[in-house]
Write a protein that holds these residues in place. Structure first.
Motif, mmCIF file in Angstrom:
data_model
loop_
_atom_site.group_PDB
_atom_site.id
_atom_site.type_symbol
_atom_site.label_atom_id
_atom_site.label_comp_id
_atom_site.label_asym_id
_atom_site.label_seq_id
_atom_site.Cartn_x
_atom_site.Cartn_y
_atom_site.Cartn_z
ATOM 1 N N SER A 145 105.495 -10.240 12.121
ATOM 2 C CA SER A 145 106.692 -9.840 12.356
ATOM 3 C C SER A 145 106.751 -8.250 12.721
ATOM 4 N N ARG A 146 105.764 -7.372 12.163
ATOM 5 C CA ARG A 146 105.840 -6.161 12.711
ATOM 6 C C ARG A 146 105.571 -6.180 14.184
ATOM 7 N N GLU A 147 104.536 -6.885 14.706
ATOM 8 C CA GLU A 147 104.276 -6.815 16.016
ATOM 9 C C GLU A 147 105.590 -7.159 16.794
ATOM 10 N N GLN A 148 106.227 -8.321 16.584
ATOM 11 C CA GLN A 148 107.444 -8.456 17.205
ATOM 12 C C GLN A 148 108.391 -7.325 17.200
ATOM 13 N N GLN A 149 108.579 -6.740 16.018
ATOM 14 C CA GLN A 149 109.490 -5.536 15.815
ATOM 15 C C GLN A 149 109.109 -4.399 16.665
ATOM 16 N N ALA A 150 107.848 -4.265 16.830
ATOM 17 C CA ALA A 150 107.289 -3.196 17.703
ATOM 18 C C ALA A 150 107.638 -3.358 19.156
ATOM 19 N N THR A 188 114.964 8.175 16.446
ATOM 20 C CA THR A 188 113.313 8.052 16.396
ATOM 21 C C THR A 188 113.273 7.340 17.650
ATOM 22 N N ASP A 189 112.125 8.061 18.125
ATOM 23 C CA ASP A 189 111.268 7.601 19.307
ATOM 24 C C ASP A 189 110.708 6.204 19.442
ATOM 25 N N PRO A 190 111.217 5.179 20.298
ATOM 26 C CA PRO A 190 110.755 4.010 20.165
ATOM 27 C C PRO A 190 109.243 3.858 20.265
ATOM 28 N N ALA A 191 108.676 4.691 21.224
ATOM 29 C CA ALA A 191 107.107 4.465 21.008
ATOM 30 C C ALA A 191 106.272 5.002 20.043
ATOM 31 N N GLY A 192 106.854 6.128 19.365
ATOM 32 C CA GLY A 192 106.239 6.367 18.088
ATOM 33 C C GLY A 192 106.549 5.598 16.938
ATOM 34 N N ALA A 193 107.739 4.697 16.966
ATOM 35 C CA ALA A 193 108.057 3.754 15.942
ATOM 36 C C ALA A 193 107.179 2.777 16.163
ATOM 37 N N ALA A 194 106.772 2.459 17.401
ATOM 38 C CA ALA A 194 106.117 1.042 17.595
ATOM 39 C C ALA A 194 104.607 1.278 17.138
ATOM 40 N N ALA A 195 104.256 2.334 17.428
ATOM 41 C CA ALA A 195 102.852 2.973 17.180
ATOM 42 C C ALA A 195 102.586 2.939 15.660
ATOM 43 N N ALA A 196 103.677 3.226 14.814
ATOM 44 C CA ALA A 196 103.645 3.290 13.476
ATOM 45 C C ALA A 196 103.793 1.863 12.880
ATOM 46 N N GLN A 197 104.499 1.053 13.555
ATOM 47 C CA GLN A 197 104.912 -0.304 12.841
ATOM 48 C C GLN A 197 103.376 -1.170 13.205
ATOM 49 N N ARG A 198 102.655 -0.790 14.337
ATOM 50 C CA ARG A 198 101.447 -1.494 14.452
ATOM 51 C C ARG A 198 100.546 -0.895 13.567
ATOM 52 N N GLY A 199 100.562 0.544 13.160
ATOM 53 C CA GLY A 199 99.719 1.095 12.169
ATOM 54 C C GLY A 199 100.078 0.226 10.715
ATOM 55 N N MET A 200 101.232 0.195 10.258
ATOM 56 C CA MET A 200 101.390 -0.720 9.078
ATOM 57 C C MET A 200 100.971 -2.088 9.040
ATOM 58 N N ALA A 201 101.032 -2.582 10.187
ATOM 59 C CA ALA A 201 100.597 -4.151 10.244
ATOM 60 C C ALA A 201 98.854 -4.116 10.137
ATOM 61 N N ALA A 202 98.327 -2.753 10.577
ATOM 62 C CA ALA A 202 96.839 -2.719 10.358
ATOM 63 C C ALA A 202 96.137 -2.104 9.109
ATOM 64 N N ARG A 203 97.305 -1.894 8.104
ATOM 65 C CA ARG A 203 96.831 -1.018 6.941
ATOM 66 C C ARG A 203 95.980 -1.962 5.901
ATOM 67 N N ARG A 204 95.433 -1.223 5.108
ATOM 68 C CA ARG A 204 94.300 -2.057 4.195
ATOM 69 C C ARG A 204 95.298 -2.558 3.091
ATOM 70 N N ASP A 205 94.631 -3.271 2.229
ATOM 71 C CA ASP A 205 95.349 -3.740 0.959
ATOM 72 C C ASP A 205 94.896 -2.803 -0.034
ATOM 73 N N TYR A 206 95.744 -2.080 -0.661
ATOM 74 C CA TYR A 206 95.408 -0.663 -1.463
ATOM 75 C C TYR A 206 95.124 -1.231 -2.878
ATOM 76 N N ARG A 207 95.368 -2.552 -3.275
ATOM 77 C CA ARG A 207 95.435 -2.783 -4.821
ATOM 78 C C ARG A 207 93.965 -2.541 -5.435
ATOM 79 N N GLY A 208 92.925 -2.851 -4.494
ATOM 80 C CA GLY A 208 91.620 -2.289 -4.843
ATOM 81 C C GLY A 208 91.512 -1.125 -5.213
ATOM 82 N N ASP A 209 92.099 -0.125 -4.680
ATOM 83 C CA ASP A 209 92.053 1.487 -4.897
ATOM 84 C C ASP A 209 92.677 1.980 -6.164
ATOM 85 N N LEU A 210 93.717 1.015 -6.573
ATOM 86 C CA LEU A 210 94.440 1.540 -7.921
ATOM 87 C C LEU A 210 93.583 1.929 -8.836
#
Ligand code: MLT
Length: 249
Positions: free
Chosen positions: A116-121, A163-185
């Motif tokens: 979904s994030r890639e489609q939105q990007a 918001t700049d579309p190119a910057g937003a698409a890059a951030a959207q892809r960054g969120m898609a690639a984020r870690r699972d932070y549950r192990g950090d808590l």
């Protein structure tokens, strides 16, 4: 100035530092030093990449703190800003004296979310935000805000439109690639305030609960009549929760 007197505010997506205007003014008036950077590719930040990862954004924050000669600070993130805060404390634990996590989620993305994030990007790169801005407002703001606070709705609409579309698409892809932070808590040992909007349409109560249960020294505040952009929707309540926490440090 003591370390817990510097607070770094990390904005959400697809926004910029101006979402913190009320907090910048309020904290400044109470003697705090505030750093509120535009995250990579967003607002006035002109870095343009295919992907802006949460880790890169966290490293940018450390650079911003270096420039401001701030060794340690209270790190406060909202939504995407929380992902950045999780990576920041993982990379630079000694630079965090306390955390504030608003509208956050620790769980990593599953396959459907990544798609979904890639489609939105791709969509934002093709058509910008004009086709999606109204649905963004509906999902991020509480019904009360939509009905009774036209000035907040207008501000959010204007922020998205800028918001700049190119910057937003890059951030959207960054969120898609984020870690699972549950192990950090359980590794997080600094005092932590978790804030949730009672009417948040994109984060479930369980998301705040998971973070609260995982972080030992944490407290949870629920703000009534607030959605995902709780700091803009109910700034007085948000600021009071923040100040009470900061004074407790
Ligand atoms: C945000 O407000 O930063 C976004 O809702 C984050 C997200 O899409 O996970």
């Amino acid at each position: 100035m003591t370390e817990s007197k510097t607070i770094v505010l990390l904005h959400g997506f697809p926004f910029n530092r101006s979402m913190w205007n009320e907090q910048i003014e309020f904290l400044g008036a109470h003697g705090y030093r505030v750093l509120a950077p535009d995250l990579r590719g967003l607002g006035e930040n002109r870095v343009r990449d295919e992907i802006s990862t949460m880790e890169e954004m966290a490293r940018d924050v450390a650079t911003r703190m270096d420039e401001a000669k701030s060794a340690r600070a209270v790190i406060c993130g909202l939504s995407m800003g929380c992902y950045v805060a999780f990576d920041f404390i993982n990379l630079f634990p000694a630079r965090v004296c306390a955390l504030v996590l608003a509208g956050g989620r620790a769980e990593g993305p599953d396959k459907a979310e990544k798609q979904s994030r890639e489609q939105q990007a791709k969509r934002v790169l093709e058509s910008g935000f004009a086709p999606s801005v109204e649905s963004i407002l509906q999902s991020l703001l509480a019904p009360q805000t939509l009905n009774e606070k036209p000035q907040v709705v207008t501000r959010v609409r204007q922020m998205v439109a800028k918001t700049d579309p190119a910057g937003a698409a890059a951030a959207q892809r960054g969120m898609a690639a984020r870690r699972d932070y549950r192990g950090d808590l359980t590794q997080i040992s600094v005092p932590t305030l978790i804030i949730a909007g009672r009417d948040d349409g994109v984060r479930k109560p369980i998301d705040a609960e998971t973070i609260h249960q995982g972080i030992q020294d944490s407290r949870l505040e629920i703000i009534p009549k607030a959605g995902h952009l709780m700091n803009m929707e109910q700034p007085a309540e948000f600021n009071q929760a923040l100040l009470t926490f900061l004074k407790s440090l």
